[in-house]
Design a protein around this motif. Structure first.
Motif, mmCIF file in Angstrom:
data_model
loop_
_atom_site.group_PDB
_atom_site.id
_atom_site.type_symbol
_atom_site.label_atom_id
_atom_site.label_comp_id
_atom_site.label_asym_id
_atom_site.label_seq_id
_atom_site.Cartn_x
_atom_site.Cartn_y
_atom_site.Cartn_z
ATOM 1 N N VAL A 1 -38.427 -20.150 45.371
ATOM 2 C CA VAL A 1 -38.735 -19.645 46.710
ATOM 3 C C VAL A 1 -37.429 -19.188 47.346
ATOM 4 N N PRO A 2 -37.317 -17.919 47.714
ATOM 5 C CA PRO A 2 -36.062 -17.419 48.285
ATOM 6 C C PRO A 2 -35.654 -18.202 49.527
ATOM 7 N N SER A 3 -34.373 -18.434 49.675
ATOM 8 C CA SER A 3 -33.856 -19.176 50.810
ATOM 9 C C SER A 3 -34.203 -18.458 52.107
ATOM 10 N N VAL B 1 -47.932 -15.375 45.977
ATOM 11 C CA VAL B 1 -47.668 -15.240 44.550
ATOM 12 C C VAL B 1 -48.895 -14.662 43.854
ATOM 13 N N MET B 2 -48.638 -13.608 43.066
ATOM 14 C CA MET B 2 -49.713 -12.933 42.333
ATOM 15 C C MET B 2 -49.332 -12.875 40.856
ATOM 16 N N LEU B 3 -50.310 -12.557 40.017
ATOM 17 C CA LEU B 3 -50.068 -12.399 38.579
ATOM 18 C C LEU B 3 -49.377 -13.621 37.987
ATOM 19 N N THR C 1 -44.271 -12.357 42.120
ATOM 20 C CA THR C 1 -45.101 -12.678 40.956
ATOM 21 C C THR C 1 -44.737 -14.052 40.404
ATOM 22 N N GLY C 2 -45.608 -14.571 39.556
ATOM 23 C CA GLY C 2 -45.313 -15.847 38.918
ATOM 24 C C GLY C 2 -44.030 -15.795 38.105
ATOM 25 N N ARG C 3 -43.816 -14.686 37.407
ATOM 26 C CA ARG C 3 -42.596 -14.530 36.590
ATOM 27 C C ARG C 3 -41.352 -14.644 37.460
ATOM 28 N N ARG C 4 -41.370 -13.971 38.620
ATOM 29 C CA ARG C 4 -40.219 -14.003 39.514
ATOM 30 C C ARG C 4 -40.059 -15.383 40.166
ATOM 31 N N ASP D 1 -56.571 -14.999 40.187
ATOM 32 C CA ASP D 1 -56.285 -15.905 41.287
ATOM 33 C C ASP D 1 -54.968 -15.521 41.947
ATOM 34 N N SER D 2 -54.736 -16.054 43.101
ATOM 35 C CA SER D 2 -53.487 -15.858 43.829
ATOM 36 C C SER D 2 -53.315 -17.047 44.762
#
Length: 252
Positions: free
Chosen positions: A170-172, A179-181, A161-164, A238-239
């Motif tokens: 971006v995780p290594s 990405v959603m929400l 999600t956008g929050r995360r 959107d996503s």
């Protein structure tokens, strides 16, 4: 009382995104609950009503006003209280049901993917028997609109999600991130170097907007187009997909 609850995925709100199984479920339902989210988002109710009409169902349609979240509460507490209130409104709407039988809810996207309808259903008393009918997901609609595969060759896919994304980036080691929400265009907080973005809004509708390219080149355009579209329509869904370009041959 809701004894049988059917959750029907409706994709991005197009009747073309509802499966034949979903259309049959609408015809077989006794009651359909239709959320109203105020004048600003009246189009969302119209899109759901269009799908109901296309199904040629005889079900009784009951509306209920969708509650808003309390911004004063911490995030998790805010979401929990919001879900409690939605469940109460489902049950209150059912007091006006003239028919007895399965109750259907039209769920944007897929009820299993970043959607809380299942969690809300678990709050009902007594707990109903839940039937889940998937629809086209936002991810399917996005990759189809851009005509790209979801994953790179032998590559993993990370859905977040956008929050995360704002908190973790971006995780290594991840090649592809969906990405959603994300109401804040959180990609703006990333180092754009080596990232390609495929963004889409109002997918599969007459208002569809698609933008893709290196993030450093099209990021600002996405932010501008998104703001303009939301102001014009009163809402936006959107996503987007991010993929590393370190090895261009591995993009697909």
């Amino acid at each position: 009382m809701i004894r049988d609850l059917w959750l029907i995925g409706i994709g991005t709100g197009s009747e073309a995104h509802v499966t034949l199984q979903g259309m049959q479920a609408l015809r077989d339902a006794a009651v359909i609950l239709l959320p109203l989210k105020g004048e600003e988002k009246e189009t969302l109710a119209i899109l759901r009503q269009r799908i109901i009409t296309a199904s040629r169902t005889d079900a009784q349609v009951l509306t209920f006003d969708y509650p808003v979240r309390d911004p004063a509460l911490p995030y998790l507490e805010r979401v929990s209280a919001w879900h409690d209130e939605i469940a109460r409104r489902w049950q209150a709407a059912m007091e006006n049901a003239a028919a007895i039988g399965p109750v259907a809810l039209l769920v944007w996207g897929d009820p299993s993917l970043y959607d809380s309808t299942l969690r809300i259903a678990a709050r009902l008393t007594p707990k109903p028997s839940v039937r889940l009918i998937p629809g086209i997901t936002a991810i399917q609609a996005l990759t189809a609109a851009h005509a790209i595969p979801l994953n790179s060759i032998n590559g993993p896919v990370h859905i977040t999600t956008g929050r995360r994304l704002r908190s973790s980036g971006v995780p290594s080691g991840e090649t592809t991130v969906v990405v959603m929400l994300d109401g804040q265009c959180s990609f703006q907080e990333l180092d754009p170097e080596g990232l390609h973005i495929w963004w889409g809004a109002y997918l599969a509708s007459e208002n569809e907007i698609l933008i893709e390219g290196p993030l450093h080149e099209v990021g600002n355009e996405i932010v501008q187009k998104r703001a303009e579209a939301r102001a014009r329509n009163g809402w936006i869904m959107d996503s987007y997909l991010l993929r590393r370009e370190d090895n261009p041959s591995r993009l697909f």
